[in-house]
Design an enzyme around this catalytic site. Sequence first.
Site, PDB file in Angstrom:
ATOM      1  N   LYS A  11       0.839  -1.210   0.000  1.00  0.00           N
ATOM      2  CA  LYS A  11       0.000   0.000   0.000  1.00  0.00           C
ATOM      3  C   LYS A  11       0.877   1.265   0.000  1.00  0.00           C
ATOM      4  O   LYS A  11       2.091   1.185   0.203  1.00  0.00           O
ATOM      5  CB  LYS A  11      -0.935  -0.048   1.211  1.00  0.00           C
ATOM      6  CG  LYS A  11      -1.958  -1.197   1.136  1.00  0.00           C
ATOM      7  CD  LYS A  11      -2.834  -1.254   2.385  1.00  0.00           C
ATOM      8  CE  LYS A  11      -3.913  -2.326   2.263  1.00  0.00           C
ATOM      9  NZ  LYS A  11      -4.775  -2.372   3.479  1.00  0.00           N
ATOM     10  N   TYR A  40     -12.426  -2.601  -3.573  1.00  0.00           N
ATOM     11  CA  TYR A  40     -12.988  -2.703  -2.223  1.00  0.00           C
ATOM     12  C   TYR A  40     -14.521  -2.668  -2.224  1.00  0.00           C
ATOM     13  O   TYR A  40     -15.144  -2.267  -1.230  1.00  0.00           O
ATOM     14  CB  TYR A  40     -12.437  -1.586  -1.335  1.00  0.00           C
ATOM     15  CG  TYR A  40     -11.032  -1.840  -0.816  1.00  0.00           C
ATOM     16  CD1 TYR A  40     -10.721  -3.007  -0.107  1.00  0.00           C
ATOM     17  CD2 TYR A  40     -10.017  -0.907  -1.006  1.00  0.00           C
ATOM     18  CE1 TYR A  40      -9.445  -3.241   0.391  1.00  0.00           C
ATOM     19  CE2 TYR A  40      -8.723  -1.128  -0.505  1.00  0.00           C
ATOM     20  CZ  TYR A  40      -8.445  -2.301   0.191  1.00  0.00           C
ATOM     21  OH  TYR A  40      -7.187  -2.525   0.688  1.00  0.00           O
ATOM     22  N   ASN A  89      -1.956  -0.120   7.314  1.00  0.00           N
ATOM     23  CA  ASN A  89      -1.481  -1.494   7.559  1.00  0.00           C
ATOM     24  C   ASN A  89      -0.669  -2.076   6.406  1.00  0.00           C
ATOM     25  O   ASN A  89      -0.522  -3.286   6.286  1.00  0.00           O
ATOM     26  CB  ASN A  89      -2.639  -2.406   8.013  1.00  0.00           C
ATOM     27  CG  ASN A  89      -3.702  -2.595   6.957  1.00  0.00           C
ATOM     28  OD1 ASN A  89      -3.588  -2.044   5.849  1.00  0.00           O
ATOM     29  ND2 ASN A  89      -4.724  -3.372   7.251  1.00  0.00           N
ATOM     30  N   HIS A 100      -1.888  -5.383   1.235  1.00  0.00           N
ATOM     31  CA  HIS A 100      -3.148  -6.071   0.927  1.00  0.00           C
ATOM     32  C   HIS A 100      -2.833  -7.496   0.477  1.00  0.00           C
ATOM     33  O   HIS A 100      -1.849  -7.729  -0.220  1.00  0.00           O
ATOM     34  CB  HIS A 100      -3.893  -5.357  -0.209  1.00  0.00           C
ATOM     35  CG  HIS A 100      -5.017  -6.177  -0.757  1.00  0.00           C
ATOM     36  ND1 HIS A 100      -6.262  -6.205  -0.166  1.00  0.00           N
ATOM     37  CD2 HIS A 100      -5.068  -7.056  -1.793  1.00  0.00           C
ATOM     38  CE1 HIS A 100      -7.033  -7.054  -0.838  1.00  0.00           C
ATOM     39  NE2 HIS A 100      -6.339  -7.584  -1.830  1.00  0.00           N
ATOM     40  N   GLU A 109      -9.400 -10.005  -8.254  1.00  0.00           N
ATOM     41  CA  GLU A 109      -8.445  -8.907  -8.064  1.00  0.00           C
ATOM     42  C   GLU A 109      -7.343  -8.950  -9.122  1.00  0.00           C
ATOM     43  O   GLU A 109      -6.947  -7.907  -9.652  1.00  0.00           O
ATOM     44  CB  GLU A 109      -7.856  -8.974  -6.652  1.00  0.00           C
ATOM     45  CG  GLU A 109      -8.894  -8.619  -5.580  1.00  0.00           C
ATOM     46  CD  GLU A 109      -8.481  -8.945  -4.152  1.00  0.00           C
ATOM     47  OE1 GLU A 109      -9.289  -8.710  -3.245  1.00  0.00           O
ATOM     48  OE2 GLU A 109      -7.354  -9.443  -3.933  1.00  0.00           O
TER      49      GLU A 109
HETATM   50  P1  DAT Z   1      -7.818  -7.043   5.012  1.00  0.00           P
HETATM   51  O1  DAT Z   1      -7.008  -5.934   4.373  1.00  0.00           O
HETATM   52  O2  DAT Z   1      -7.083  -7.669   6.154  1.00  0.00           O
HETATM   53  O3  DAT Z   1      -8.323  -8.051   4.010  1.00  0.00           O
HETATM   54  P2  DAT Z   1     -10.531  -5.971   5.032  1.00  0.00           P
HETATM   55  O4  DAT Z   1     -10.656  -6.511   3.658  1.00  0.00           O
HETATM   56  O5  DAT Z   1     -11.576  -6.310   6.031  1.00  0.00           O
HETATM   57  O6  DAT Z   1      -9.098  -6.364   5.682  1.00  0.00           O
HETATM   58  O7  DAT Z   1     -10.451  -4.372   4.982  1.00  0.00           O
HETATM   59  C1  DAT Z   1      -9.699  -3.735   3.970  1.00  0.00           C
HETATM   60  C2  DAT Z   1      -8.904  -2.614   4.607  1.00  0.00           C
HETATM   61  O8  DAT Z   1      -9.797  -1.653   5.173  1.00  0.00           O
HETATM   62  C3  DAT Z   1      -8.012  -3.040   5.758  1.00  0.00           C
HETATM   63  O9  DAT Z   1      -6.755  -3.526   5.319  1.00  0.00           O
HETATM   64  C4  DAT Z   1      -7.879  -1.784   6.537  1.00  0.00           C
HETATM   65  C5  DAT Z   1      -9.231  -1.126   6.364  1.00  0.00           C
HETATM   66  N1  DAT Z   1     -10.109  -1.451   7.500  1.00  0.00           N
HETATM   67  C6  DAT Z   1     -10.726  -2.622   7.742  1.00  0.00           C
HETATM   68  N2  DAT Z   1     -11.433  -2.593   8.874  1.00  0.00           N
HETATM   69  C7  DAT Z   1     -11.270  -1.337   9.362  1.00  0.00           C
HETATM   70  C8  DAT Z   1     -11.736  -0.651  10.521  1.00  0.00           C
HETATM   71  N3  DAT Z   1     -12.526  -1.257  11.417  1.00  0.00           N
HETATM   72  N4  DAT Z   1     -11.337   0.629  10.695  1.00  0.00           N
HETATM   73  C9  DAT Z   1     -10.538   1.234   9.819  1.00  0.00           C
HETATM   74  N5  DAT Z   1     -10.052   0.676   8.707  1.00  0.00           N
HETATM   75  C10 DAT Z   1     -10.410  -0.607   8.484  1.00  0.00           C
HETATM   76 MG    MG Z   2      -9.671  -7.839   2.482  1.00  0.00          MG
END
Ligand code: DAT
Ligand code: MG
Length: 150
Positions: A11, A51, A114, A117, A128
């Site tokens: 990212k 997303y 974080n 991805h 994707e």
């Molecule tokens: P991942 O990236 O572990 O697959 P995800 O697909 O649930 O997680 O979410 C995509 C991204 O969105 C994640 O890397 C960081 C952000 N995100 C997820 N949950 C969040 C939250 N509760 N608050 C803020 N950002 C969040």
């Molecule tokens: Mg995800």
Amino acid sequence: MSEERTFIAVKPDGVQRGIIGEVIKRFEAKGFKLVAMKMKHASKDLLNEHYIDLKEKPFFPTLIKYMSSGPVVAMVWEGKGAVKTGRVMLGETNPADSLPGTIRGDLCIDIGMNIIHGSDSVESANKEIALWFQDDELASYTSCAFDWLY
Ligand code: DAT
Ligand code: MG
């Protein structure tokens, strides 16, 4: 079976913090095969599609702003269990819940920054990969390490 593919992206914060090499190093050292890679400053349209499952979440606008704040390094890695093992290598979504030894556990602090991805299922990986790469951007070759990995 050894041809499973996952979509991994460093990212914008990971790019800015110089973590691209560390991510590549871990996936290479594990034994996965790199089949595609490019740096791309993603458009909002691309990120909205990437997303799409999260579009109703309260953090969605912040997430899109963050992901479009600079270039990302998009990659496709191939190997047995690449999707599931890739997720284990990443750690939990929230770095605070990620164990040491994982990429997020070792290298970042905040859920909103974080650094990486990784696809969460084979189905989303395929979606994707098709979203981020053209077919002719996916390299087809045999790694000389293949017979020493499987
Ligand atoms: P991942 O990236 O572990 O697959 P995800 O697909 O649930 O997680 O979410 C995509 C991204 O969105 C994640 O890397 C960081 C952000 N995100 C997820 N949950 C969040 C939250 N509760 N608050 C803020 N950002 C969040
Ligand atoms: Mg995800």
